[in-house]
Design a protein around this motif. Structure first.
Motif, mmCIF file in Angstrom:
data_model
loop_
_atom_site.group_PDB
_atom_site.id
_atom_site.type_symbol
_atom_site.label_atom_id
_atom_site.label_comp_id
_atom_site.label_asym_id
_atom_site.label_seq_id
_atom_site.Cartn_x
_atom_site.Cartn_y
_atom_site.Cartn_z
ATOM 1 N N THR A 25 0.828 -1.212 0.000
ATOM 2 C CA THR A 25 0.000 0.000 0.000
ATOM 3 C C THR A 25 0.861 1.260 0.000
ATOM 4 N N VAL A 26 1.866 1.309 0.863
ATOM 5 C CA VAL A 26 2.726 2.495 0.944
ATOM 6 C C VAL A 26 3.474 2.706 -0.368
ATOM 7 N N VAL A 27 4.029 1.643 -0.926
ATOM 8 C CA VAL A 27 4.780 1.770 -2.184
ATOM 9 C C VAL A 27 3.856 2.192 -3.323
ATOM 10 N N SER A 28 2.663 1.609 -3.393
ATOM 11 C CA SER A 28 1.760 1.958 -4.498
ATOM 12 C C SER A 28 1.266 3.400 -4.396
ATOM 13 N N VAL A 29 0.982 3.877 -3.176
ATOM 14 C CA VAL A 29 0.566 5.278 -3.021
ATOM 15 C C VAL A 29 1.708 6.214 -3.417
ATOM 16 N N PHE A 30 2.934 5.870 -3.037
ATOM 17 C CA PHE A 30 4.080 6.692 -3.416
ATOM 18 C C PHE A 30 4.241 6.744 -4.936
ATOM 19 N N ILE A 31 4.088 5.599 -5.588
ATOM 20 C CA ILE A 31 4.229 5.563 -7.052
ATOM 21 C C ILE A 31 3.125 6.371 -7.716
ATOM 22 N N VAL A 32 1.892 6.226 -7.248
ATOM 23 C CA VAL A 32 0.779 6.974 -7.851
ATOM 24 C C VAL A 32 0.982 8.475 -7.669
ATOM 25 N N TRP A 33 1.406 8.885 -6.467
ATOM 26 C CA TRP A 33 1.608 10.315 -6.224
ATOM 27 C C TRP A 33 2.774 10.856 -7.052
ATOM 28 N N SER A 34 3.797 10.061 -7.232
ATOM 29 C CA SER A 34 4.928 10.487 -8.062
ATOM 30 C C SER A 34 4.520 10.611 -9.526
ATOM 31 N N VAL A 35 3.738 9.685 -10.013
ATOM 32 C CA VAL A 35 3.272 9.737 -11.408
ATOM 33 C C VAL A 35 2.364 10.947 -11.616
ATOM 34 N N LEU A 36 1.485 11.202 -10.645
ATOM 35 C CA LEU A 36 0.611 12.372 -10.761
ATOM 36 C C LEU A 36 1.421 13.671 -10.762
ATOM 37 N N GLY A 37 2.470 13.739 -9.966
ATOM 38 C CA GLY A 37 3.325 14.935 -9.955
ATOM 39 C C GLY A 37 4.090 15.084 -11.253
ATOM 40 N N ALA A 38 4.609 13.961 -11.784
ATOM 41 C CA ALA A 38 5.363 14.015 -13.045
ATOM 42 C C ALA A 38 4.448 14.337 -14.223
ATOM 43 N N ALA A 39 3.191 13.994 -14.128
ATOM 44 C CA ALA A 39 2.245 14.265 -15.215
ATOM 45 C C ALA A 39 1.741 15.705 -15.188
ATOM 46 N N GLY A 40 2.048 16.428 -14.133
ATOM 47 C CA GLY A 40 1.644 17.836 -14.067
ATOM 48 C C GLY A 40 0.241 18.041 -13.551
ATOM 49 N N VAL A 41 -0.315 17.064 -12.870
ATOM 50 C CA VAL A 41 -1.685 17.183 -12.368
ATOM 51 C C VAL A 41 -1.780 18.292 -11.322
ATOM 52 N N TRP A 42 -0.788 18.402 -10.445
ATOM 53 C CA TRP A 42 -0.851 19.394 -9.374
ATOM 54 C C TRP A 42 -0.763 20.816 -9.940
ATOM 55 N N ASP A 43 0.052 21.015 -10.956
ATOM 56 C CA ASP A 43 0.129 22.340 -11.589
ATOM 57 C C ASP A 43 -1.177 22.680 -12.300
ATOM 58 N N SER A 44 -1.790 21.678 -12.902
ATOM 59 C CA SER A 44 -3.069 21.885 -13.578
ATOM 60 C C SER A 44 -4.159 22.256 -12.580
ATOM 61 N N ILE A 45 -4.156 21.599 -11.422
ATOM 62 C CA ILE A 45 -5.148 21.926 -10.387
ATOM 63 C C ILE A 45 -4.912 23.341 -9.867
ATOM 64 N N ASN A 46 -3.648 23.708 -9.658
ATOM 65 C CA ASN A 46 -3.337 25.064 -9.183
ATOM 66 C C ASN A 46 -3.820 26.118 -10.175
ATOM 67 N N SER A 47 -3.589 25.914 -11.474
ATOM 68 C CA SER A 47 -4.019 26.910 -12.468
ATOM 69 C C SER A 47 -5.537 26.959 -12.580
ATOM 70 N N THR A 48 -6.194 25.811 -12.426
ATOM 71 C CA THR A 48 -7.661 25.789 -12.476
ATOM 72 C C THR A 48 -8.250 26.554 -11.296
ATOM 73 N N VAL A 49 -7.698 26.363 -10.107
ATOM 74 C CA VAL A 49 -8.189 27.088 -8.921
ATOM 75 C C VAL A 49 -7.939 28.587 -9.079
ATOM 76 N N GLN A 50 -6.785 28.960 -9.632
ATOM 77 C CA GLN A 50 -6.489 30.387 -9.828
ATOM 78 C C GLN A 50 -7.455 31.008 -10.828
ATOM 79 N N ASP A 51 -7.816 30.267 -11.865
ATOM 80 C CA ASP A 51 -8.773 30.785 -12.850
ATOM 81 C C ASP A 51 -10.164 30.933 -12.258
ATOM 82 N N ILE A 52 -10.565 29.973 -11.423
ATOM 83 C CA ILE A 52 -11.920 30.001 -10.863
ATOM 84 C C ILE A 52 -12.044 31.069 -9.782
ATOM 85 N N VAL A 53 -11.089 31.090 -8.850
ATOM 86 C CA VAL A 53 -11.181 32.004 -7.712
ATOM 87 C C VAL A 53 -10.763 33.411 -8.119
ATOM 88 N N GLY A 54 -9.627 33.518 -8.802
ATOM 89 C CA GLY A 54 -9.118 34.829 -9.221
ATOM 90 C C GLY A 54 -8.641 35.644 -8.030
#
Length: 179
Positions: A88-117
């Motif tokens: 479980t620990v290894v799989s969560v680490f791998i999933v979180w690393s893949v999501l970070g490498a795919a740019g998901v967190w940056d995409s969420i940040n830009s979406t929140v900035q566009d919505i909230v302003g």
């Protein structure tokens, strides 16, 4: 009769001599040979139920599971739950690393900035709330709790099975030898 003839090879207990009212039966091997010969003589082309493909008898054993050792269940459940926690620990680490490498967190940040302003949106970062360190910490806590709970539940299940088996006799199992 000599002493050697009246004892068995396995347990060395004396074998009582056959009496007139005791019927002597053929051994298991002889009985199976007779069944095989009867099946061949009767012209059956299919396999006999008690004979394997190569003409050898299939050995079967009927067993009843009446008790499960709770200590061995606890040790096994503990080791398996540790393995599950590591996976479980290894799989969560791998999933979180893949999501970070795919740019998901940056995409969420830009979406929140566009919505909230505004100025507050410029300081927003999803990693402050769902960062790798927080998620891994939470995953480790959940894994430790799972280790304790799974071990306890498996041990309790063994105790409950033993009580139920004492009342109803256990589970019947038939084992066959695969050749």
């Amino acid at each position: 009769m000599s002493d050697r003839e009246t004892t068995t090879r396995v347990r060395k207990r004396p074998v009582p001599p056959p009496t007139a009212d005791t019927a002597e039966r053929a051994g298991l091997g002889q009985q199976l040979k007779e069944k095989l010969a009867t099946a061949v003589e009767s012209g059956r082309t299919g396999e006999s139920k008690d004979v394997a493909r190569k003409g050898r008898p299939v050995r079967r054993a009927r067993l009843r599971l009446t008790r499960i050792d709770p200590w061995s269940v606890m040790k096994t459940a503990f080791l398996l739950s540790i393995a599950l926690a590591i996976v479980t620990v290894v799989s969560v680490f791998i999933v979180w690393s893949v999501l970070g490498a795919a740019g998901v967190w940056d995409s969420i940040n830009s979406t929140v900035q566009d919505i909230v302003g505004g100025d507050e949106a410029l300081t927003f970062d999803i990693k402050d709330y769902l960062g790798t360190s927080r998620v891994m910490g939470f995953t480790i806590i959940v894994s430790v709790v799972d280790i304790v709970l799974l071990t306890a539940v498996a041990t309790l299940t063994a105790f409950l099975y033993n009580m139920a088996a004492a009342l109803v006799g256990g589970i019947d199992v038939t084992l066959t030898e695969d050749r």
